[in-house]
Every structure is written in C-alpha cells, then in structure tokens.
Write a protein that holds these residues in place. Structure first.
Motif, PDB file in Angstrom:
ATOM      1  N   PRO A  75       0.830  -1.211   0.000  1.00  0.00           N
ATOM      2  CA  PRO A  75       0.000   0.000   0.000  1.00  0.00           C
ATOM      3  C   PRO A  75       0.865   1.261   0.000  1.00  0.00           C
ATOM      4  N   SER A  76       0.451   2.244  -0.781  1.00  0.00           N
ATOM      5  CA  SER A  76       1.195   3.499  -0.884  1.00  0.00           C
ATOM      6  C   SER A  76       0.816   4.490   0.210  1.00  0.00           C
ATOM      7  N   GLY A  77      -0.336   4.258   0.856  1.00  0.00           N
ATOM      8  CA  GLY A  77      -0.817   5.209   1.850  1.00  0.00           C
ATOM      9  C   GLY A  77      -1.736   6.263   1.259  1.00  0.00           C
ATOM     10  N   ILE A  78      -2.006   6.171  -0.034  1.00  0.00           N
ATOM     11  CA  ILE A  78      -2.909   7.104  -0.710  1.00  0.00           C
ATOM     12  C   ILE A  78      -4.216   6.377  -0.995  1.00  0.00           C
ATOM     13  N   THR A  79      -5.337   7.011  -0.658  1.00  0.00           N
ATOM     14  CA  THR A  79      -6.654   6.459  -0.948  1.00  0.00           C
ATOM     15  C   THR A  79      -7.284   7.270  -2.069  1.00  0.00           C
ATOM     16  N   VAL A  80      -7.785   6.594  -3.098  1.00  0.00           N
ATOM     17  CA  VAL A  80      -8.451   7.250  -4.211  1.00  0.00           C
ATOM     18  C   VAL A  80      -9.957   7.237  -3.955  1.00  0.00           C
ATOM     19  N   TYR A  81     -10.556   8.414  -4.012  1.00  0.00           N
ATOM     20  CA  TYR A  81     -12.005   8.558  -3.937  1.00  0.00           C
ATOM     21  C   TYR A  81     -12.473   9.010  -5.312  1.00  0.00           C
ATOM     22  N   ALA A  82     -13.146   8.138  -6.035  1.00  0.00           N
ATOM     23  CA  ALA A  82     -13.612   8.472  -7.378  1.00  0.00           C
ATOM     24  C   ALA A  82     -15.104   8.197  -7.467  1.00  0.00           C
ATOM     25  N   SER A  83     -15.834   9.166  -7.968  1.00  0.00           N
ATOM     26  CA  SER A  83     -17.268   8.943  -8.145  1.00  0.00           C
ATOM     27  C   SER A  83     -17.445   7.920  -9.259  1.00  0.00           C
ATOM     28  N   VAL A  84     -18.230   6.906  -9.000  1.00  0.00           N
ATOM     29  CA  VAL A  84     -18.432   5.853  -9.994  1.00  0.00           C
ATOM     30  C   VAL A  84     -19.900   5.706 -10.379  1.00  0.00           C
TER      31      VAL A  84
END
Length: 98
Positions: A46-55
C-alpha cells in the motif's frame, strides 16, 4: 486532469515533498489501473494514498440522513471489480463525508 494524467502527476512528485493521503477524481477521469497504481507501489504494498472516485451519478443535494447515521454497507465480495470497491467506500460513513 483527464484519463490517467492524475495518476502520472502523483507519481512524479519528487522525494521529500509531502505526498497527499487522499485523491479525489471524477468518474470521467478514473481508470481502475490508474487507481491501483496510485494506491499500491510497484511491489504491491500500500502506498498510503486512498483514491475517492465517483463511480455513479448522484444528486448534488444531500439530506441530513445522507450524511448521518446510515449503517455502512457490507463490503463487496471477493469477485468484485475495482469500481465495486470504490462504490462501497463512497457509501461508508467516511466516504459520504468526503
């Protein structure tokens, strides 16, 4: 930024510069491979970055109930695709607050 440019932009941040812990992108800019490239390093950690993308399309109008004490949905199954995981994340209390 469109398509996968947001992913390559994040990957080009020089060492020593604060890296974001969250990235928010519109559904038109999201690609599963780009999201995975941001959330995981090349070795799969895990990079420690969370992606929040509207789907999915939702109304901009929110009621108090939309933001309130709705229970978190059950996590997607093992056969779920990346957009299923994003949809689940955005329906949790943490995701609804984003």
């Amino acid at each position: 930024m469109t398509n996968n440019r947001w992913s390559s932009t994040l990957q080009s941040i020089p060492v020593g510069v604060d890296v974001p812990t969250e990235v928010r992108v519109d559904s038109g800019c999201y690609r599963a491979a780009a999201g995975q490239a941001v959330e995981q390093s090349s070795d799969g950690t895990p990079s420690g970055i969370t992606v929040y993308a509207s789907v999915e399309k939702t109304s901009h109008y929110r009621t108090a109930a939309d933001l309130g004490a709705l229970p978190d949905p059950a996590p997607p199954g093992s056969d779920a695709v990346p957009t299923d995981h994003l949809r689940h994340l955005l329906r949790t209390k943490v995701g609804r607050a984003k």
